[in-house]
Design an enzyme around this catalytic site. Sequence first.
Site, PDB file in Angstrom:
ATOM      1  N   GLY A   1      -8.385  -3.449   0.932  1.00 37.95           N
ATOM      2  CA  GLY A   1      -8.402  -3.392  -0.456  1.00 37.95           C
ATOM      3  C   GLY A   1      -8.139  -1.862  -1.093  1.00 37.95           C
ATOM      4  O   GLY A   1      -7.420  -1.257  -0.399  1.00 37.95           O
TER       5      GLY A   1
ATOM      6  N   LEU B   1      -6.227  -1.384  -3.246  1.00 33.94           N
ATOM      7  CA  LEU B   1      -4.646  -1.409  -3.219  1.00 33.94           C
ATOM      8  C   LEU B   1      -3.809  -0.554  -4.249  1.00 33.94           C
ATOM      9  O   LEU B   1      -4.232  -0.122  -5.274  1.00 33.94           O
ATOM     10  CB  LEU B   1      -4.195  -2.796  -3.542  1.00 33.94           C
ATOM     11  CG  LEU B   1      -4.619  -4.015  -2.581  1.00 33.94           C
ATOM     12  CD1 LEU B   1      -4.321  -5.547  -2.937  1.00 33.94           C
ATOM     13  CD2 LEU B   1      -4.695  -3.926  -0.931  1.00 33.94           C
ATOM     14  N   HIS B   2      -2.851   0.001  -3.554  1.00 33.06           N
ATOM     15  CA  HIS B   2      -1.880   0.778  -4.144  1.00 33.06           C
ATOM     16  C   HIS B   2      -0.351   0.752  -3.902  1.00 33.06           C
ATOM     17  O   HIS B   2      -0.212  -0.486  -3.121  1.00 33.06           O
ATOM     18  CB  HIS B   2      -2.125   2.226  -3.860  1.00 33.06           C
ATOM     19  CG  HIS B   2      -2.081   2.527  -2.607  1.00 33.06           C
ATOM     20  ND1 HIS B   2      -1.158   2.622  -1.627  1.00 33.06           N
ATOM     21  CD2 HIS B   2      -3.395   3.059  -1.651  1.00 33.06           C
ATOM     22  CE1 HIS B   2      -1.441   2.909  -0.358  1.00 33.06           C
ATOM     23  NE2 HIS B   2      -2.759   2.918  -0.321  1.00 33.06           N
TER      24      HIS B   2
ATOM     25  N   HIS C   1       0.367  -0.440  -0.318  1.00 31.74           N
ATOM     26  CA  HIS C   1       0.111  -1.844   0.155  1.00 31.74           C
ATOM     27  C   HIS C   1       1.108  -2.712  -0.542  1.00 31.74           C
ATOM     28  O   HIS C   1       1.316  -3.799   0.112  1.00 31.74           O
ATOM     29  CB  HIS C   1      -1.380  -2.382  -0.304  1.00 31.74           C
ATOM     30  CG  HIS C   1      -2.334  -1.406   0.233  1.00 31.74           C
ATOM     31  ND1 HIS C   1      -3.065  -0.389  -0.551  1.00 31.74           N
ATOM     32  CD2 HIS C   1      -3.009  -1.466   1.447  1.00 31.74           C
ATOM     33  CE1 HIS C   1      -4.102  -0.006   0.098  1.00 31.74           C
ATOM     34  NE2 HIS C   1      -4.029  -0.541   1.376  1.00 31.74           N
TER      35      HIS C   1
ATOM     36  N   GLY D   1       1.796  -0.587   7.460  1.00 31.49           N
ATOM     37  CA  GLY D   1       2.392   0.745   7.303  1.00 31.49           C
ATOM     38  C   GLY D   1       2.500   1.733   8.215  1.00 31.49           C
ATOM     39  O   GLY D   1       1.827   1.696   9.249  1.00 31.49           O
TER      40      GLY D   1
ATOM     41  N   LYS E   1       2.558   4.704   7.604  1.00 36.71           N
ATOM     42  CA  LYS E   1       1.765   5.728   7.226  1.00 36.71           C
ATOM     43  C   LYS E   1       0.682   5.920   8.269  1.00 36.71           C
ATOM     44  O   LYS E   1       0.194   6.934   8.700  1.00 36.71           O
ATOM     45  CB  LYS E   1       1.110   5.440   5.920  1.00 36.71           C
ATOM     46  CG  LYS E   1      -0.192   5.936   5.515  1.00 36.71           C
ATOM     47  CD  LYS E   1      -0.100   7.640   4.939  1.00 36.71           C
ATOM     48  CE  LYS E   1      -1.382   7.799   4.500  1.00 36.71           C
ATOM     49  NZ  LYS E   1      -2.734   7.233   5.065  1.00 36.71           N
TER      50      LYS E   1
ATOM     51  N   GLN F   1      -1.849   3.657  14.352  1.00 32.07           N
ATOM     52  CA  GLN F   1      -2.454   2.221  14.237  1.00 32.07           C
ATOM     53  C   GLN F   1      -1.268   1.233  14.481  1.00 32.07           C
ATOM     54  O   GLN F   1      -1.537   0.298  15.258  1.00 32.07           O
ATOM     55  CB  GLN F   1      -3.071   1.997  12.668  1.00 32.07           C
ATOM     56  CG  GLN F   1      -3.392   0.453  12.249  1.00 32.07           C
ATOM     57  CD  GLN F   1      -4.122   0.410  11.118  1.00 32.07           C
ATOM     58  OE1 GLN F   1      -5.191   0.734  10.969  1.00 32.07           O
ATOM     59  NE2 GLN F   1      -3.413   0.219  10.046  1.00 32.07           N
TER      60      GLN F   1
ATOM     61  N   ARG G   1      -7.546   7.147   0.096  1.00 29.17           N
ATOM     62  CA  ARG G   1      -8.513   8.157   0.067  1.00 29.17           C
ATOM     63  C   ARG G   1      -8.057   9.609  -0.711  1.00 29.17           C
ATOM     64  O   ARG G   1      -8.713  10.289  -0.720  1.00 29.17           O
ATOM     65  CB  ARG G   1      -8.437   8.565   1.463  1.00 29.17           C
ATOM     66  CG  ARG G   1      -9.569   7.716   2.456  1.00 29.17           C
ATOM     67  CD  ARG G   1      -9.810   8.024   3.788  1.00 29.17           C
ATOM     68  NE  ARG G   1     -10.928   7.226   4.572  1.00 29.17           N
ATOM     69  CZ  ARG G   1     -10.485   6.425   5.464  1.00 29.17           C
ATOM     70  NH1 ARG G   1      -9.400   6.036   5.711  1.00 29.17           N
ATOM     71  NH2 ARG G   1     -11.457   5.459   5.891  1.00 29.17           N
TER      72      ARG G   1
HETATM   73  O1  PAF Z   1      -5.014  -0.197   7.547  1.00 29.12           O
HETATM   74  C1  PAF Z   1      -5.968  -0.621   7.152  1.00 29.12           C
HETATM   75  O2  PAF Z   1      -6.106  -0.897   5.857  1.00 29.12           O
HETATM   76  C2  PAF Z   1      -7.095  -1.151   8.212  1.00 29.12           C
HETATM   77  O3  PAF Z   1      -7.183  -0.464   9.301  1.00 29.12           O
HETATM   78  C3  PAF Z   1      -6.783  -2.602   8.562  1.00 29.12           C
HETATM   79  C4  PAF Z   1      -5.272  -2.771   9.481  1.00 29.12           C
HETATM   80  C5  PAF Z   1      -6.514  -3.717   7.448  1.00 29.12           C
HETATM   81  C6  PAF Z   1      -7.833  -2.961   9.620  1.00 29.12           C
HETATM   82  O4  PAF Z   1      -9.019  -3.123   8.981  1.00 29.12           O
END
Ligand code: PAF
Length: 287
Positions: A31, A33-34, A37, A149, A151, A155, A189
């Site tokens: 959430g 969101l920007h 996203h 992303g 970014k 991950q 953030r």
């Molecule tokens: O990138 C994120 O916002 C989070 O790490 C994700 C992939 C939604 C998992 O909670």
Amino acid sequence: MHTINRLTELRQQVREWHRQGLEVGFVPTMGSLHDGHLALVKAARARSDRVVVSIFVNPMQFGPGEDFDSYPRTLDADCAQLLPLGVDAVFAPPVREVYPDGDQLSTRVEVPGLSDILCGSYRPGHFVGVATVVAKMFNMVAPDLAVFGKKDYQQLAVIRRMVRDLNFPVQVVGVDTVREGDGLARSSRNAYLSAEERETASQIYATLREAAEWLKAGPADVAALEAWGRERLDGRGFRTDYFSIRRQADLQPPAPGDRELVILTAARLGSARLIDNLEVSLPGPLA
Ligand code: PAF
């Protein structure tokens, strides 16, 4: 656009779409969101028949003392941004729907060699929390395709490896970082930055770009360039966790012959911890 809180309802809906032969795209988010996203949602929209966006602030990926409690929760505003993009369902489960027995799960997903380096060594357990919740979400949503992303480069690498190792039938798509006019990567953030810190924050991308130019000009002393990047950011008022040059493929230190590199950094400014990266394709193999 439906907002769905319950797993049974979500499963019923996706099962029906699959029964009709429709492909389901998924964008997992926390959430707040920007535009970053929204670019992921647009990529999912362009590639699938139905789009599900999850909004779930995952407690398992926050360490003690991190910003789980203060993380911005803006569900109504998020849904208002998703509606015009043609999203079909927003999955916004309460914590107990995802973790009925609490988030200290007996079963966890770990990607050794990727979960524990770079950000993983500064945020122990973070990528285990991310990989576990994304695995759970993949099993809940059952998407054909999922969009993340670049970014959050590490991950994305963790999730790609998890999907490959555990045979999830999900195509993972990585989307380029969306930046502000001065180059700062869009991030929820960024809201933690004061006006002065916000100005300083653009130095992250400027430093990445300068390092990329040096790398491309070659021959590069990777260790010296990493030290330069860290000193430069520290000199501008950051507390730099790392400034590292790695291979795109596996995020390991580059070896002679490599060409596809990525520069990754994490640096603290005020109360914010900012991450960013820049992919670099060398004109010739690294010496
Ligand atoms: O990138 C994120 O916002 C989070 O790490 C994700 C992939 C939604 C998992 O909670």
